[in-house]
Design an enzyme around this catalytic site. Sequence first.
Site, PDB file in Angstrom:
ATOM      1  N   GLY A  43       0.885  -1.411  -0.335  1.00  0.00           N
ATOM      2  CA  GLY A  43      -0.137   0.026  -0.139  1.00  0.00           C
ATOM      3  C   GLY A  43       1.171   1.203  -0.291  1.00  0.00           C
ATOM      4  O   GLY A  43       1.768   0.964  -0.937  1.00  0.00           O
ATOM      5  N   SER A  44       0.287   2.236   0.466  1.00  0.00           N
ATOM      6  CA  SER A  44       1.143   3.952   0.589  1.00  0.00           C
ATOM      7  C   SER A  44       2.562   3.708   1.709  1.00  0.00           C
ATOM      8  O   SER A  44       3.017   4.665   1.327  1.00  0.00           O
ATOM      9  CB  SER A  44       0.170   4.474   0.887  1.00  0.00           C
ATOM     10  OG  SER A  44      -0.776   4.782  -0.055  1.00  0.00           O
ATOM     11  N   THR A  45       2.972   3.196   2.342  1.00  0.00           N
ATOM     12  CA  THR A  45       4.151   1.978   3.162  1.00  0.00           C
ATOM     13  C   THR A  45       4.578   2.709   1.271  1.00  0.00           C
ATOM     14  O   THR A  45       6.337   2.694   2.222  1.00  0.00           O
ATOM     15  CB  THR A  45       3.875   1.640   4.140  1.00  0.00           C
ATOM     16  OG1 THR A  45       3.858   0.387   3.137  1.00  0.00           O
ATOM     17  CG2 THR A  45       2.610   1.225   4.709  1.00  0.00           C
TER      18      THR A  45
END
Length: 666
Positions: A328-330
């Site tokens: 994801g956005s990590t």
Amino acid sequence: MAQIKNLAFEQRKFKIRIWVAGCLVLAGLGILFIRVFVLQVLRYEDLYLRAEANRTAILPIEPNRGLILDRNGLVLANNYSAFTLEITPYKVTNIEQTLQELSEIIHIQAKDKRRFRRLMEEGRRFESLPIRTRLTDEEVAKFAAQQFRFPGVEIKARLFRYYPLGDVGSHLIGYIGRINRAEKEAMQDWDESELANYMGTEYIGKLGVEQRYERELHGITGYHEVETSAGGMAIRRLRSHSAIPGNSVKLSVDIRLQALIEQLFGQRRGALVAIEPQTGQVLALVSKPTFDPNLFVDGIDVENWRALNQSIDKPLLNRAIRGVYPPGSTFKPLMAMAALNSGKRMPDTIVYDGGSYIFGGHIFRSHGDTALGAVNMYTSIVKSSNVYYYSLANEMGVDLMHQELSPFGLGSLTGIDLAGERAGVLPSTEWKRKNYQRPEQQKWYAGETISLGIGQGYNNFTMMQLAQAYATLVSGGQRIEPRVGLEIQNVINGTSQSVARSVRPSLVLKPDYVNVIMKAMYGVTQQGTSTHVFAGSPYTSGGKTGTAQAVTIRQNEKYNAQKLAEHQRDHSLYVAFAPLEQPRIVVAVIVENAGFGATAAAPIARRVFDYWLLGNWPSVADIAATQRGQSSVPMGAPRVASSIAVDELRSFVDSSTPSTHSPEQP
């Protein structure tokens, strides 16, 4: 005249007979002499050893297995002595009758009989096999009074492995179990000295540290050499060689931190890895749900095995090193670093975020379809702009992304000292050609690249990989293979030897670029998606929330958690480091199907930092709030871990460790 001739003829015949007889005698004596020479000279040593083997027997002495300790010396795995009822099958005339009569004296369960029969089927009729383990004093006394009725049955004192903290750290510590056929076959490839060292050994490490450090923990087998009678009974001991206990393995993990994190997860599924970036020491390695390794020590029963193996929550899966998830956005800070290194973006490059990105007629959405307007690299991380990274992925292309990000360890094994790690996937055109069969599947389509920029698509990594990648980033490019082993302690001479750590060639990262990413991640905690979680923190930290899809949502549909089954909802992720000035800890955490990263994952990271940097143990209310995913609940007054919380855990460890002289079942 004729008589003289007959007499001469008879004399010649007699002489021939004598000569033939003499030759036969000489030949016989020659053969006998040769045979005696062969037996007494050429084969003397071999035959002597055989004769001695018939006269003597070697009884192996199993060594005490080494302890497993955490970084502070708390015992995570030890041994205790208990009595075992054992049968030597070849000495018993009627096994079934014996089992029936024994059951009238000592309670023997069906699972005990199944295990005993399985051992017999493995061809171990000449060994002493357990039929009941961990007898009470009362059971020992009952059998002792009746032992004369049971030739070939005896009570022995044996050591049993014990895990005093139960399911805490079970995936990390692992467990021991009986050596199975596959393991026996694999052991045949060992050299003779190693194989000989396992004579009489019935148990071996199966998972985790128990498996990885098996050779260090096992010790050196001793033996009794005894003289035996024709019936195989021991008459007297000729000589002995004491067993040497196994070494203790000290881990880099803080079991208090490990236990705290597992509490914070509650009943939720997920994983967390905490690493010290300068050394690669693993401070915590959590996989939820856990299991009780004590169930496996003496052979797990069918009911418990079925419950563990068939559970939809997969408690036997080590999610920290084997669970692969879209980041994801990590993934965005790493993408930003790749853009800087490749020259595709500069910190001040402006991209307009209108809430969606259109490529090839397909709409790639932002979270909530929110338009952020003009964003630069700092804002793209703080506000988590999807459009910024959709366009960046399109500009870079999948192969350049792979080239820039693979040196951080994504998509490859980290080299941690635990077996079973998975490599995950950092896609490339070559990867797709190798992993798909049909030509149309092997082709890379430009549209597949777009979602990679926000950590979706084919991207799949473990929490161990994410933790290592960010440890590499915040350390300025230093790459050290993570280790859970800290020291090997020799219990005989008291010396310790550090576990070797492999340092890979450092990445060439410009300090200015690293600072850009770290400051943006600091901004996430100050004015971004995890601001409310880190409000009032006395230390500085950097982080990035992530929300990763567990199932694909169609283009014309919007995500609605309420309409999905619990196992289909988005995962909650957070990666973080602290303190900002000189990071001492890096954390990667995922809470499966828990939604937004700031709601479930980030609060766990906050409390990990509070413990590690400040020594604070959260209140019961804070732990309960974290378990419920109530990240907006104010942090309660922390308790100092070096006093109350640690004393409670130490007391628990001490009270859970059975006496080495107690035969009672724990």
